[in-house]
Motif scaffolding. Structure first.
Motif, short mmCIF file in Angstrom:
data_model
loop_
_atom_site.label_atom_id
_atom_site.label_comp_id
_atom_site.label_asym_id
_atom_site.label_seq_id
_atom_site.Cartn_x
_atom_site.Cartn_y
_atom_site.Cartn_z
N LYS A 81 30.23 38.40 43.17
CA LYS A 81 29.23 38.13 42.15
C LYS A 81 28.28 39.29 41.90
O LYS A 81 27.48 39.25 40.97
CB LYS A 81 28.41 36.90 42.55
N ASN A 82 28.34 40.31 42.73
CA ASN A 82 27.35 41.38 42.62
C ASN A 82 27.91 42.67 42.03
O ASN A 82 27.37 43.75 42.24
CB ASN A 82 26.76 41.67 44.01
N LEU A 83 29.02 42.56 41.27
CA LEU A 83 29.59 43.73 40.64
C LEU A 83 29.01 43.91 39.24
O LEU A 83 28.54 42.96 38.62
CB LEU A 83 31.12 43.61 40.55
N THR A 84 29.06 45.13 38.75
CA THR A 84 28.58 45.41 37.41
C THR A 84 29.65 45.03 36.38
O THR A 84 30.83 44.84 36.72
CB THR A 84 28.24 46.89 37.26
N GLU A 85 29.24 44.97 35.12
CA GLU A 85 30.16 44.61 34.04
C GLU A 85 31.30 45.61 33.92
O GLU A 85 32.45 45.25 33.69
CB GLU A 85 29.40 44.51 32.73
N SER A 86 30.98 46.90 34.09
CA SER A 86 32.03 47.92 34.00
C SER A 86 33.03 47.78 35.13
O SER A 86 34.24 48.01 34.95
CB SER A 86 31.40 49.32 34.02
N GLN A 87 32.56 47.37 36.32
CA GLN A 87 33.49 47.16 37.44
C GLN A 87 34.40 45.96 37.18
O GLN A 87 35.59 46.00 37.50
CB GLN A 87 32.68 46.96 38.73
N TYR A 88 33.84 44.90 36.62
CA TYR A 88 34.67 43.75 36.26
C TYR A 88 35.74 44.15 35.24
O TYR A 88 36.89 43.67 35.30
CB TYR A 88 33.81 42.63 35.69
N THR A 89 35.38 44.99 34.30
CA THR A 89 36.34 45.42 33.27
C THR A 89 37.48 46.21 33.89
O THR A 89 38.66 46.03 33.53
CB THR A 89 35.63 46.27 32.21
N VAL A 90 37.15 47.10 34.82
CA VAL A 90 38.19 47.87 35.52
C VAL A 90 39.12 46.94 36.29
O VAL A 90 40.35 47.09 36.26
CB VAL A 90 37.55 48.91 36.46
N ILE A 91 38.55 45.95 36.96
CA ILE A 91 39.36 44.99 37.71
C ILE A 91 40.29 44.23 36.76
O ILE A 91 41.47 44.00 37.07
CB ILE A 91 38.45 43.99 38.46
N THR A 92 39.78 43.88 35.59
CA THR A 92 40.60 43.16 34.61
C THR A 92 41.81 43.98 34.19
O THR A 92 42.93 43.47 34.10
CB THR A 92 39.75 42.81 33.37
N LYS A 93 41.59 45.27 33.94
CA LYS A 93 42.70 46.13 33.53
C LYS A 93 43.71 46.32 34.66
O LYS A 93 44.92 46.35 34.43
CB LYS A 93 42.16 47.49 33.07
N ILE A 94 43.21 46.39 35.88
CA ILE A 94 44.12 46.49 37.03
C ILE A 94 44.95 45.22 37.15
O ILE A 94 46.16 45.26 37.45
CB ILE A 94 43.32 46.76 38.32
N LEU A 95 44.32 44.07 36.91
CA LEU A 95 45.05 42.79 36.98
C LEU A 95 46.16 42.74 35.95
O LEU A 95 47.26 42.24 36.23
CB LEU A 95 44.07 41.63 36.76
N VAL A 96 45.90 43.25 34.73
CA VAL A 96 46.94 43.29 33.70
C VAL A 96 48.13 44.10 34.18
O VAL A 96 49.30 43.70 34.03
CB VAL A 96 46.39 43.86 32.38
N ALA A 97 47.85 45.27 34.77
CA ALA A 97 48.93 46.13 35.27
C ALA A 97 49.72 45.44 36.39
O ALA A 97 50.95 45.53 36.43
CB ALA A 97 48.35 47.46 35.76
N ILE A 98 49.01 44.75 37.28
CA ILE A 98 49.68 44.06 38.39
C ILE A 98 50.58 42.94 37.85
O ILE A 98 51.75 42.80 38.26
CB ILE A 98 48.64 43.48 39.37
N TYR A 99 50.05 42.16 36.93
CA TYR A 99 50.86 41.08 36.37
C TYR A 99 52.03 41.63 35.55
O TYR A 99 53.10 41.00 35.47
CB TYR A 99 50.00 40.15 35.52
#
Length: 653
Positions: free
Chosen positions: A378-396
């Motif tokens: 819960k303590n990540l920044t918005e930009s960090q969440y966005t990076v995680i989202t893009k990584i998730l797309v690549a993983i899937y």
């Protein structure tokens, strides 16, 4: 293996021009992703990456809704369905009209009023976090499996008749789809969907126009279909074992399509990408019109195929192995003389696959981020969440390609896997329906209902794979196939008789092969009723268990989690009657709940700003080397306090 006595059908394979057209389609799709990766500074926030900043216009949203589940499997199987069974499937167009009304006015408003990125956030607000994660995990499993099949199955079907290497197609599509979805986000997905729908329509039209020219016009095609018992629009047989009847298509099909367009994350995410609810509803109406057009064109292609092969069935003759190869086979025979046109059709098939896969990747990343990452980080920044989202797309994306490889070893299980995908959607629809329309349902009832719903649909679905339903088919013939020697007429006549008997698939034809138990008759139920069975199971069991364990008090519910059913259906009733129909749900307090959410959102935004300033102070102090250990300790304590106190606010966001 070509049937004995028949001349093999030699048709040309892919040419250089076909590969060029196919490559251009992939390059345009990738180019759209690159364009939106850099336009306006790129996808810097999860709201922009997953919901396109809620700034999309109506046309691309409507086209993307249309493309999400009009996959390559539909492009290949819908014409084959008409060829094999007749035009009853065409009646699905009527079902779409009712589906659009139900989804647009009873389900969509709930998701839009809550403003959730994940459709399964609704389940937490209505029931509990555990129910939310159960729904999310179920969705993730079905989509990963389905996307792998969508990627592999058409590649395998096309390889047999075009010569296009199956793994070249799988890797090309998988990599390109993952790339543009990762870099371009929802905007790239929607605009590539729009482009790909146009390619699909062009592929259908090419087959219909050329086929009509070859067969003497569409009137002649229709007349031949009537003679071959392929034209049927009304079958009021109430027997649920009839695969496609008026009742199964309209009622069973309604629940099947509401499960896809009403509560599936891929579709809900598109509704939320526009600014206003009215615009989302307009996009849904346009999508309904597009669905009718797609199914109509696919059905016309099926009639064209029957007119061409009414007296020389390619499967019985041994020219191809499965009905999924009918469309590619037809294209290569009637369009190969036009350079690049077969490539256009193959592009239309894979455009359907790309649209489904990109929608799935984007929705999977959204669900994983909102339902599994944010609750624990819960303590990540918005930009960090966005990076995680893009990584998730690549993983899937990698999992999707891996699932395509696994599918190559499943063989006949592919059809079973597609049936399972449909079976999972029914219990999920039942769970959402239980929450939205029955304010007395509680968490225990939700768990019990969904469990029973899964048991019922999997029992019937898997049973149908063990005891394959007996489905009568109109007759086919190979009497018109070219023969090696006219003296083989008797042998050919015998082959025709055998083929007709095989494809009629009557009870008498199989009664002497294997004795079917009485229970097997239950597995003969039409696959279109699977969702209906699941929804009824979830509702009945969920309500019974809820009342036994203590029903939910409607007065304590957030009114936004209950569908405005009576407000729409009984809109002319006086206010006093409507309040009674609300069953105690405080619908008049919606503004109060909206205000609470706005206050929480504003508080969370302030806390995000404070957290960012705190991080900058820490980083600045560390760079200067002037921060003492005690000071760092105090700052960390502030961060912990923030995470705990603002849990609800962050969950809402």
């Amino acid at each position: 293996m070509v049937a004995e006595g028949l001349v093999p059908r030699n048709y040309p394979l892919f040419t250089a021009w076909d590969y060029v057209v196919f490559a251009v389609m992939l390059c345009i799709s990738a180019g759209i992703g690159i364009f939106y990766a850099f336009k306006g500074g790129g996808q810097k926030s999860t709201k922009e990456f997953l919901l396109a900043g809620r700034s999309m216009s109506i046309p691309p949203v409507a086209m993307s809704l249309l493309a999400s589940f009009m996959s390559a499997i539909v492009v290949l199987s819908a014409p084959a369905e008409i060829y094999n069974y007749g035009t009853m499937y065409w009646m699905t167009c009527v079902t779409y009209v009712f589906m659009i009304l139900v989804v647009g006015h009873f389900y969509l408003p709930v998701f839009f009023d809550l403003g959730a990125t994940s459709a399964y956030e609704y389940l937490e607000r209505r029931f509990s976090p555990g129910v939310r994660r159960l729904g999310s995990f179920t969705f993730i499993c079905q989509m990963v499996m389905y996307m792998g099949i969508v990627l592999y199955a058409p590649s395998l079907a096309l390889q047999a008749v075009t010569g296009l290497n199956v793994w070249v197609a799988v890797m090309s599509l998988g990599v390109v789809c993952t790339f543009y979805t990762t870099v371009g986000g929802m905007k790239a997905v929607m605009w590539t969907d729009t482009f790909q729908v146009c390619v699909m329509l062009a592929g259908f039209l090419a087959v219909i126009i050329q086929g009509s020219i070859n067969e003497g016009g569409f009137a002649a095609i229709w007349r031949r279909a009537e003679e071959g018992q392929r034209v049927e629009f009304f079958n009021f047989d109430p027997d649920p074992r009839v695969r496609h009847s008026t009742w199964s298509v309209l009622f069973g099909g309604l629940f099947t399509w509401v499960a896809i367009f009403g509560v599936n994350q891929s579709q809900v995410q598109r509704y939320l990408s526009v600014e206003k609810k009215s615009r989302a509803q307009i996009a849904l109406y346009l999508n309904g019109f597009g669905l009718v057009v797609i199914v109509t064109l696919a059905s016309m292609c099926g009639l064209v195929m029957y007119a061409r092969y009414h007296d020389c069935d390619p499967i019985t003759a041994g020219f191809i192995q499965t009905s999924d190869q009918m469309m590619p086979f037809t294209v290569m025979e009637i369009l190969s003389y036009l350079p690049g046109i077969p490539g256009l059709f193959v592009s239309s098939v894979f455009a359907g696959a790309l649209s489904t896969m990109s929608s799935g990747l984007n929705s999977l990343s959204a669900v994983t981020l909102e339902d599994f990452v944010k609750p624990y980080k819960k303590n990540l920044t918005e930009s960090q969440y966005t990076v995680i989202t893009k990584i998730l797309v690549a993983i899937y994306g990698a999992l999707m390609i891996l699932m395509a490889w696994v599918s190559s070893y499943l063989g006949s299980v592919l059809q079973a896997a597609l049936s399972i995908f449909g079976m999972i959607g029914g219990p999920l629809l039942g769970l959402f329906t239980l929450g939205m329309f029955f304010p007395w349902a509680n968490t225990i009832g939700a768990y019990a209902g969904m469990l029973v719903g899964f048991v019922m649909t999997f029992w019937v679905g898997i049973g149908a794979q063990v005891w394959t339903p007996i489905v009568p088919k109109p007759p086919v013939s190979i009497a018109g196939c070219e023969r090696l020697n006219e003296t083989l007429a008797n042998a050919t006549t015998s082959a025709v008789s055998m083929a007709t008997e095989l494809f009629s698939s009557t009870t008498e034809a199989v009664s002497d092969v294997t004795e079917r138990p009485a229970l097997a008759e239950m597995y003969n139920v039409s696959y279109l009723y699977y969702s209906l069975i699941a929804v009824l199971s979830v509702l009945i069991v969920g309500l019974i268990v809820s009342f036994i364990t203590g029903a939910q008090d409607p007065a304590e519910l957030d009114p936004r989690v209950i569908s405005p059913f009576f407000d729409i259906v009984c809109c002319c009733f006086p206010g006093s009657c409507l309040r009674k129909l609300h069953c105690g749900v405080p619908h008049d307090d919606k503004d109060l709940w909206d205000k609470k959410d706005e206050e929480r959102a504003a508080e969370a935004e302030r806390d995000d700003k404070d957290k960012l300033e705190l991080t900058e102070q820490q980083n600045g102090g560390l760079e200067n080397g002037g921060i003492e250990n005690g000071n760092i300790k105090v700052q960390n304590e502030v961060k912990v306090s923030y995470s705990v106190n603002d849990d609800d606010a962050l969950t809402v966001l």
